[in-house]
Design an enzyme around this catalytic site. Sequence first.
Site, PDB file in Angstrom:
ATOM      1  N   ILE A   1      -5.859   8.583   3.359  1.00 37.09           N
ATOM      2  CA  ILE A   1      -5.532   8.040   2.042  1.00 37.09           C
ATOM      3  C   ILE A   1      -6.721   8.199   1.096  1.00 37.09           C
ATOM      4  O   ILE A   1      -7.874   8.133   1.518  1.00 37.09           O
ATOM      5  CB  ILE A   1      -5.091   6.565   2.142  1.00 37.09           C
ATOM      6  CG1 ILE A   1      -4.445   6.110   0.842  1.00 37.09           C
ATOM      7  CG2 ILE A   1      -6.243   5.672   2.558  1.00 37.09           C
ATOM      8  CD1 ILE A   1      -3.640   4.836   0.968  1.00 37.09           C
TER       9      ILE A   1
ATOM     10  N   THR B   1      -2.072   6.600  -5.245  1.00 35.69           N
ATOM     11  CA  THR B   1      -1.590   7.870  -4.694  1.00 35.69           C
ATOM     12  C   THR B   1      -0.677   8.642  -5.652  1.00 35.69           C
ATOM     13  O   THR B   1      -0.224   9.732  -5.309  1.00 35.69           O
ATOM     14  CB  THR B   1      -0.837   7.632  -3.376  1.00 35.69           C
ATOM     15  OG1 THR B   1       0.202   6.680  -3.607  1.00 35.69           O
ATOM     16  CG2 THR B   1      -1.779   7.136  -2.294  1.00 35.69           C
TER      17      THR B   1
ATOM     18  N   PHE C   1       0.852  -1.174   0.000  1.00 33.61           N
ATOM     19  CA  PHE C   1       0.000   0.000   0.000  1.00 33.61           C
ATOM     20  C   PHE C   1       0.894   1.233   0.000  1.00 33.61           C
ATOM     21  O   PHE C   1       2.110   1.133   0.067  1.00 33.61           O
ATOM     22  CB  PHE C   1      -0.932   0.000   1.212  1.00 33.61           C
ATOM     23  CG  PHE C   1      -0.204   0.062   2.529  1.00 33.61           C
ATOM     24  CD1 PHE C   1       0.018   1.270   3.158  1.00 33.61           C
ATOM     25  CD2 PHE C   1       0.275  -1.096   3.121  1.00 33.61           C
ATOM     26  CE1 PHE C   1       0.707   1.322   4.356  1.00 33.61           C
ATOM     27  CE2 PHE C   1       0.957  -1.043   4.319  1.00 33.61           C
ATOM     28  CZ  PHE C   1       1.174   0.172   4.936  1.00 33.61           C
ATOM     29  N   HIS C   2       0.295   2.373  -0.075  1.00 37.40           N
ATOM     30  CA  HIS C   2       1.036   3.618  -0.117  1.00 37.40           C
ATOM     31  C   HIS C   2       0.730   4.407   1.143  1.00 37.40           C
ATOM     32  O   HIS C   2      -0.322   5.035   1.238  1.00 37.40           O
ATOM     33  CB  HIS C   2       0.638   4.419  -1.356  1.00 37.40           C
ATOM     34  CG  HIS C   2       0.779   3.634  -2.625  1.00 37.40           C
ATOM     35  ND1 HIS C   2       2.002   3.385  -3.191  1.00 37.40           N
ATOM     36  CD2 HIS C   2      -0.131   3.019  -3.401  1.00 37.40           C
ATOM     37  CE1 HIS C   2       1.836   2.668  -4.278  1.00 37.40           C
ATOM     38  NE2 HIS C   2       0.550   2.425  -4.427  1.00 37.40           N
ATOM     39  N   PRO C   3       1.628   4.372   2.137  1.00 38.77           N
ATOM     40  CA  PRO C   3       1.344   5.079   3.390  1.00 38.77           C
ATOM     41  C   PRO C   3       1.159   6.576   3.168  1.00 38.77           C
ATOM     42  O   PRO C   3       1.862   7.180   2.362  1.00 38.77           O
ATOM     43  CB  PRO C   3       2.583   4.822   4.242  1.00 38.77           C
ATOM     44  CG  PRO C   3       3.281   3.687   3.614  1.00 38.77           C
ATOM     45  CD  PRO C   3       2.912   3.688   2.169  1.00 38.77           C
TER      46      PRO C   3
END
Length: 139
Positions: free
Chosen positions: A115, A120, A76-78
């Site tokens: 998010i 992102t 995932f993209h923090p």
Amino acid sequence: MHIVSRDPSAHPAIAPNYLSAESDRQVAADSIRAARRLMATSRLERHRPEEFKPGTHLQTNADLAQAAGDIATTIFHPVGTARMGADADAVVDLPPRLRGLAGLRVADCSIMPTIVSGNTHDPAVMIAEKAAQLIHAGR
């Protein structure tokens, strides 16, 4: 993330502290249990799923959380690790300057408070473009 040197080319020390909170360890253990329940359903029976990792011998919350930390990766993209805002708890103000350290700006998805529902990449580009506009305008 910590600055370890006055040398601007020195890499920072990065320790994401994954699974450091009890609530995160509980979610990890519960997630493995949920996957096990799903694989045991009659709909999947004909496919004969077999657990290789973490292994059916692991049952306790502590063992499952440890296993999750050992085998998991981030896909995932923090975001939100350096939240931007006007309140005292925000790490970054607008224009995206890091509070408490003159001359350093943050222009990535870490300043987003939550998010987005999609990838992102585009928000990161928009944040960078807006930061560039503000810097160019002398703000």
